[in-house]
Scaffold this motif. Sequence first.
Motif, PDB file in Angstrom:
ATOM      1  N   HIS A 124       2.220  30.127  52.388  1.00  0.00           N
ATOM      2  CA  HIS A 124       1.297  29.050  52.916  1.00  0.00           C
ATOM      3  C   HIS A 124       1.858  28.275  54.246  1.00  0.00           C
ATOM      4  O   HIS A 124       2.881  27.407  54.281  1.00  0.00           O
ATOM      5  N   HIS A 179       0.672  25.741  41.010  1.00  0.00           N
ATOM      6  CA  HIS A 179       2.396  26.060  41.645  1.00  0.00           C
ATOM      7  C   HIS A 179       3.474  25.041  40.583  1.00  0.00           C
ATOM      8  O   HIS A 179       2.968  24.108  40.174  1.00  0.00           O
ATOM      9  N   HIS A 207      -1.344  32.990  42.923  1.00  0.00           N
ATOM     10  CA  HIS A 207      -0.386  31.980  43.285  1.00  0.00           C
ATOM     11  C   HIS A 207       0.099  31.231  41.768  1.00  0.00           C
ATOM     12  O   HIS A 207      -0.651  31.354  40.962  1.00  0.00           O
ATOM     13  N   ASN A 217       2.038  35.944  43.756  1.00  0.00           N
ATOM     14  CA  ASN A 217       3.373  35.224  44.240  1.00  0.00           C
ATOM     15  C   ASN A 217       4.023  34.635  43.167  1.00  0.00           C
ATOM     16  O   ASN A 217       3.736  33.868  42.048  1.00  0.00           O
TER      17      ASN A 217
HETATM   18 ZN   LIG Z   1       0.957  29.214  46.579  1.00  0.00          ZN
END
Ligand SMILES: [Zn+2]
Length: 285
Positions: free
Chosen positions: A86, A181, A210, A232
């Motif tokens: 990012h 996240h 992610h 990720n």
């Molecule tokens: Zn991310």
Amino acid sequence: MAFEKSLDIIKSAQRSNTSVFSVNCIDYNTIAGVIRAAEATQTPVLVQLYPEHSSLNKTIDFEGFASTVKRLASEVKVAIGLHLDHCYTYEEIRRAADAGFTSVMYDASTLPTEENAAKTKVIVDEMHARGVAVEGEIGHVGLAAEDSGSDLDLYTKPDVAKMFYEASGVDALAIAIGNAHGFYKGTPHLDIDRLDQIHAATGDLALVLHGGSGIPDDQLEVAFARGINKFNYGTNYLWAYYRAIASFVKEHESEAYTDVLGLAIPTQDALCEHMTDRFKLCHFK
Ligand SMILES: [Zn+2]
């Protein structure tokens, strides 16, 4: 020499119908731990730096990160890539490309889609001229702590993903399908039907997941087989690092200050063990 371009590793994951892990590292120990596990299991991996871990947390700089990854990659046979996670500014992306990162993520996902695509295309054109691959994001992967993973308005829409891909020319696309996240409050449920639709709409584009820490393995196996080619992984890896340091400090309380020299090896061992277990999810052919 096993340092390879990120996009070649992602393409190899696509051909194997699996996903490459892209692991957030912050210093020598975390980089060494993941590369050792990759070599031990012969699992290709991307090592990624989140820019704020450098600019805000001062754990390492871009150049030191890149040279450490390249140096350790040169000592193993398995493919190791170098990715910038990012990033919100062109300046930092250019600095990463100068340092030798072979892929970058430009994240303008909080902007309206057309603006996101236009701003992403500028960096795609510039980076492609330098042989650097670009990941974009559409929909918004929020923070698990805010429970934003369950807001359907933020999920990626298949037709919008197709439009974004065509307008921006990205090499990989981060999507929101129920992932978020950080640590999840409850058990996340990936919207696999939506993944199928996005995958069908975007053809051979590599899709990226992610917020990978905390998604049950059975859901990940399905997602990897159905279009997710880059995954990720940060929160649980840094948590494993924290736990390894905490247990070392507890064991060595009230001993000599030189004991700190003994910290690196057991923490790298713990990180290698953690990733060796996680790499069971990868099925490279
Ligand atoms: Zn991310």
